[in-house]
Design a protein around this motif. Structure first.
Motif, PDB file in Angstrom:
ATOM      1  N   SER A 117       3.056   5.666  -8.776  1.00  8.07           N
ATOM      2  CA  SER A 117       4.450   5.358  -8.506  1.00  8.07           C
ATOM      3  C   SER A 117       4.575   3.935  -7.958  1.00  8.07           C
ATOM      4  CB  SER A 117       4.992   6.380  -7.514  1.00  8.07           C
ATOM      5  OG  SER A 117       6.352   6.238  -7.348  1.00  8.07           O
ATOM      6  N   GLU A 118       3.649   3.560  -7.126  1.00  7.82           N
ATOM      7  CA  GLU A 118       3.648   2.205  -6.557  1.00  7.82           C
ATOM      8  C   GLU A 118       3.370   1.169  -7.641  1.00  7.82           C
ATOM      9  OE1 GLU A 118       3.830  -0.417  -3.061  1.00  7.82           O
ATOM     10  OE2 GLU A 118       4.881   1.258  -3.960  1.00  7.82           O
ATOM     11  N   SER A 161       9.121  -5.638  -5.945  1.00  4.97           N
ATOM     12  CA  SER A 161       9.354  -4.857  -7.153  1.00  4.97           C
ATOM     13  C   SER A 161       9.354  -5.795  -8.358  1.00  4.97           C
ATOM     14  CB  SER A 161      10.690  -4.129  -7.068  1.00  4.97           C
ATOM     15  OG  SER A 161      10.657  -3.170  -6.033  1.00  4.97           O
ATOM     16  N   ALA A 176      -5.259  -3.674   0.882  1.00  3.98           N
ATOM     17  CA  ALA A 176      -4.208  -2.650   0.830  1.00  3.98           C
ATOM     18  C   ALA A 176      -4.676  -1.463   0.012  1.00  3.98           C
ATOM     19  CB  ALA A 176      -2.934  -3.222   0.210  1.00  3.98           C
ATOM     20  N   GLU A 177      -4.043  -0.332   0.274  1.00  2.81           N
ATOM     21  CA  GLU A 177      -4.221   0.866  -0.552  1.00  2.81           C
ATOM     22  C   GLU A 177      -3.389   0.681  -1.818  1.00  2.81           C
ATOM     23  OE1 GLU A 177      -5.831   3.793   0.099  1.00  2.81           O
ATOM     24  OE2 GLU A 177      -6.484   3.385   2.148  1.00  2.81           O
ATOM     25  N   ARG A 188       6.417   0.565  -9.540  1.00  2.06           N
ATOM     26  CA  ARG A 188       7.377  -0.252  -8.789  1.00  2.06           C
ATOM     27  C   ARG A 188       7.073  -1.746  -8.931  1.00  2.06           C
ATOM     28  NH1 ARG A 188       7.722  -3.065  -4.265  1.00  2.06           N
ATOM     29  NH2 ARG A 188       5.634  -2.501  -3.510  1.00  2.06           N
ATOM     30  N   SER A 231      -1.603   2.809  -3.055  1.00  2.00           N
ATOM     31  CA  SER A 231      -0.350   3.533  -2.825  1.00  2.00           C
ATOM     32  C   SER A 231       0.618   2.779  -1.920  1.00  2.00           C
ATOM     33  CB  SER A 231      -0.649   4.904  -2.213  1.00  2.00           C
ATOM     34  OG  SER A 231      -1.349   4.748  -0.996  1.00  2.00           O
ATOM     35  N   SER A 232       0.219   1.596  -1.456  1.00  2.00           N
ATOM     36  CA  SER A 232       1.069   0.817  -0.555  1.00  2.00           C
ATOM     37  C   SER A 232       0.829  -0.680  -0.803  1.00  2.00           C
ATOM     38  CB  SER A 232       0.741   1.188   0.894  1.00  2.00           C
ATOM     39  OG  SER A 232       1.591   0.504   1.771  1.00  2.00           O
ATOM     40  N   LEU A 233       1.244  -1.146  -1.966  1.00  2.00           N
ATOM     41  CA  LEU A 233       1.005  -2.539  -2.347  1.00  2.00           C
ATOM     42  C   LEU A 233       2.073  -3.452  -1.749  1.00  2.00           C
ATOM     43  CD1 LEU A 233       0.111  -1.840  -6.079  1.00  2.00           C
ATOM     44  CD2 LEU A 233      -1.473  -2.450  -4.231  1.00  2.00           C
ATOM     45  N   PRO A 234       1.662  -4.575  -1.178  1.00  2.00           N
ATOM     46  CA  PRO A 234       2.610  -5.470  -0.509  1.00  2.00           C
ATOM     47  C   PRO A 234       3.272  -6.474  -1.459  1.00  2.00           C
ATOM     48  CG  PRO A 234       0.411  -6.287  -0.178  1.00  2.00           C
ATOM     49  CD  PRO A 234       0.285  -5.009  -0.984  1.00  2.00           C
ATOM     50  N   ASP A 251       1.229   8.898  -5.756  1.00  2.00           N
ATOM     51  CA  ASP A 251       1.719   7.824  -4.886  1.00  2.00           C
ATOM     52  C   ASP A 251       1.277   6.453  -5.391  1.00  2.00           C
ATOM     53  OD1 ASP A 251       2.909   9.722  -3.276  1.00  2.00           O
ATOM     54  OD2 ASP A 251       1.343   9.678  -1.746  1.00  2.00           O
ATOM     55  N   ALA A 252       0.017   6.335  -5.787  1.00  2.00           N
ATOM     56  CA  ALA A 252      -0.505   5.058  -6.277  1.00  2.00           C
ATOM     57  C   ALA A 252       0.154   4.673  -7.604  1.00  2.00           C
ATOM     58  CB  ALA A 252      -2.017   5.115  -6.428  1.00  2.00           C
TER      59      ALA A 252
END
Length: 188
Positions: free
Chosen positions: A123-124, A101, A92-93, A127, A95-98, A120-121
Motif C-alpha cells: 500500500s505504501e 505521494s 526506513a521500513e 502511494r 511500510s513507512s517510506l518518507p 502495509d508495504a
C-alpha cells in the motif's frame, strides 16, 4: 510481514558478482524500463538496498536513487564501499517510506521482498509510485530448492506476489518463475 533482515555481519556476501546469476544488471534495467538510451531523470528507490550492489547498477540510469534499508549499518557498509553521487540513503521500513505521494518513477527489490512483504508495504509503494510507474520484484521463490537464500518457509510464491500487488492497485506487466527465484514487474 517479512521474516528477517539480512545479517550485517555477512554483508560482504551481498557484493558477490555471482548474484547476477539470479538477476543481471541488464535484466533489472530492462524491467525498470531505464537504461543508457532512455531519459535519466528518473527517481527510483531500491527497497532493501543493503550494500548497494544493485543500487550501483541502476544509478547511472537515473537522476536519483534512494537506497532504502531498515538497517543503518548496511548504509554504513555502503558508504565505506563508496557510492555514486546520485544515491540518497534512507533508513526506513517499506511500510513507512518518507516520500511524497507519487514521488517515485519506479522502485525495485532484489531478494528482499520476503523481508517486507505484506499489505502495509505494498500500500505504501502504491502511494509513492507515480501513476504509470513500475515496481520490479525479484525474490527467492517458495517453490525453489532452498539451496540459496532464506529458508523456504520464509519465501513467497510468484502467485502470492501477483495477488498482493494486484490488491494494492498494481497491474502485472510480466511475471515469471525461475529455478530459485521469481520476477514480478508491475505498473501502478
Amino acid at each position: 510481514m517479512g521474516h528477517h533482515t539480512f545479517d550485517v555481519e555477512r554483508a560482504d556476501a551481498l557484493e558477490d558478482p555471482e548474484r547476477y546469476e539470479y538477476c543481471s544488471r541488464e535484466e533489472l534495467l530492462a524491467a525498470l524500463d531505464v537504461g543508457p538510451t532512455t531519459d535519466t531523470d528518473a527517481v527510483i528507490a531500491d527497497i532493501g538496498s543493503g550494500t548497494g550492489f544493485y543500487t550501483d547498477a541502476v544509478a547511472p540510469c537515473a537522476e536519483l536513487v534512494y537506497a532504502v534499508d531498515v538497517q543503518s549499518a548496511m548504509h554504513d557498509k555502503y558508504r565505506t564501499k563508496g557510492h555514486p553521487e546520485n544515491i540518497s540513503f534512507v533508513t526506513a521500513e517499506a511500510s513507512s517510506l518518507p516520500f511524497e505521494s507519487n514521488e517515485l518513477d519506479a522502485a525495485f527489490s532484489t531478494m528482499t521482498y520476503h523481508e517486507f512483504a505484506g499489505p502495509d508495504a505494498l500500500s505504501e509503494l502504491a502511494r509513492v509510485i507515480r501513476p504509470g510507474g513500475r515496481v520490479v520484484t525479484v525474490d527467492w521463490s517458495k517453490t525453489g530448492t532452498g539451496e540459496s537464500g532464506p529458508p523456504r518457509s520464509e519465501r513467497y510464491e510468484l502467485s502470492d506476489a501477483v495477488r498482493e500487488f494486484t490488491a494494492a492497485g498494481f497491474t502485472t506487466v510480466n511475471a515469471a518463475s525461475r529455478i530459485e527465484t521469481f520476477i514480478h514487474i508491475s505498473r501502478r
